[in-house]
Design a protein around this motif. Sequence first.
Motif, PDB file in Angstrom:
ATOM      1  N   ASP A 278       0.844  -1.192   0.000  1.00 47.75           N
ATOM      2  CA  ASP A 278       0.000   0.000   0.000  1.00 47.75           C
ATOM      3  C   ASP A 278       0.883   1.246   0.000  1.00 47.75           C
ATOM      4  O   ASP A 278       1.662   1.456   0.932  1.00 47.75           O
TER       5      ASP A 278
ATOM      6  N   CYS B 120       0.256   4.515   0.385  1.00 45.82           N
ATOM      7  CA  CYS B 120       0.046   5.428   1.514  1.00 45.82           C
ATOM      8  C   CYS B 120       0.668   4.855   2.777  1.00 45.82           C
ATOM      9  O   CYS B 120       1.389   5.551   3.499  1.00 45.82           O
TER      10      CYS B 120
ATOM     11  N   HIS C  85      -1.884  -1.457  -3.618  1.00 48.04           N
ATOM     12  CA  HIS C  85      -2.918  -0.470  -3.323  1.00 48.04           C
ATOM     13  C   HIS C  85      -2.355   0.909  -3.671  1.00 48.04           C
ATOM     14  O   HIS C  85      -1.348   1.324  -3.092  1.00 48.04           O
TER      15      HIS C  85
ATOM     16  N   ASN D 159      -2.679   4.621  -3.265  1.00 47.90           N
ATOM     17  CA  ASN D 159      -3.300   5.653  -2.450  1.00 47.90           C
ATOM     18  C   ASN D 159      -2.292   6.760  -2.184  1.00 47.90           C
ATOM     19  O   ASN D 159      -1.162   6.480  -1.775  1.00 47.90           O
TER      20      ASN D 159
ATOM     21  N   HIS E  80      -5.762   8.145   3.655  1.00 53.31           N
ATOM     22  CA  HIS E  80      -5.629   8.123   2.206  1.00 53.31           C
ATOM     23  C   HIS E  80      -6.069   9.441   1.584  1.00 53.31           C
ATOM     24  O   HIS E  80      -6.965  10.120   2.091  1.00 53.31           O
TER      25      HIS E  80
ATOM     26  N   GLU F  53      -7.840   2.842  -3.548  1.00 48.54           N
ATOM     27  CA  GLU F  53      -8.657   2.936  -2.333  1.00 48.54           C
ATOM     28  C   GLU F  53      -8.785   4.404  -1.900  1.00 48.54           C
ATOM     29  O   GLU F  53      -8.863   4.719  -0.723  1.00 48.54           O
ATOM     30  N   THR F  54      -8.773   5.288  -2.869  1.00 50.25           N
ATOM     31  CA  THR F  54      -8.795   6.717  -2.597  1.00 50.25           C
ATOM     32  C   THR F  54     -10.205   7.169  -2.210  1.00 50.25           C
ATOM     33  O   THR F  54     -11.189   6.490  -2.520  1.00 50.25           O
TER      34      THR F  54
END
Length: 276
Positions: free
Chosen positions: A176, A178, A211, A213, A226, A256-257
Amino acid sequence: MFYIGCHLSSSKGFLNMGEEALSIGANTFQFFTRNPRGGQAKDIDKSDVMAFTNFAKAHKFGKILAHAPYTMNPCAAESHIREFAVNTLKDDLERMEEVPGNMYNLHPGNHVGQGVEKGIELITDTLNSVLKQNQTTTVLLETMSGKGTEIGGKFEEIKQILNEIKFSEHIGVCFDTCHVSDAGYDIVNNLDRVLDEFDDIIGLDKLKAIHLNDSMNEPGSHKDRHQKIGDGMLGLETFGNVINHPALKHLPFYLETPNELDGFKSEITLLKKLYL
């Protein structure tokens, strides 16, 4: 092939998610297996699964990614919370076999004061109790921001879990952007170095999904908030570097924003322009 998707609501079934994804230019998607705060999952509609399978094949979709509920904590101090995690994982993985060959993502968990080593021990016990030799679903441990007592904010912690998994061929990692930035890994200025470190500690062969973000917070903040692509501390150039990196560009990417469908469509269009 650039596999790019976003998080969609599973309330209307697999085919609906596939059609929504296609309508915004996506060719994969992520979804919650049940309410993200926990609870019972809807019954699987086999006709919906068959229709989606045909749809995904026709439109050359990449692997879809299921996400475990946020309330699932495999290393909780209280036994009834760990029992919920085991039961949820077992049920979700059985259900995922209705759409074989895809992936299932979970947050490793919070040790809630027991210490990292005890937390890792409980996580591996939980996973080893539910993984099966003949399953087709790949379970992914998500890299975390390291807030509070979260496990997974350091690559070494994820590696410790992986080392103890019995059926290791069925487990991997979701990276991920972020989270790794908030955890203190400098993917803005030193993406190569971060990936080299990941490879040295975990192994890039274990990296199965990304992911995408942006982050509202400075690197190393350990906060996990995020932001939309290009609007946060990571910046648009970083995402161009991530999706085009030779070690990453073959992987599926999931947004996943903080967006609705129109926002996801704009981000997917933007990322497609950046993809070389």
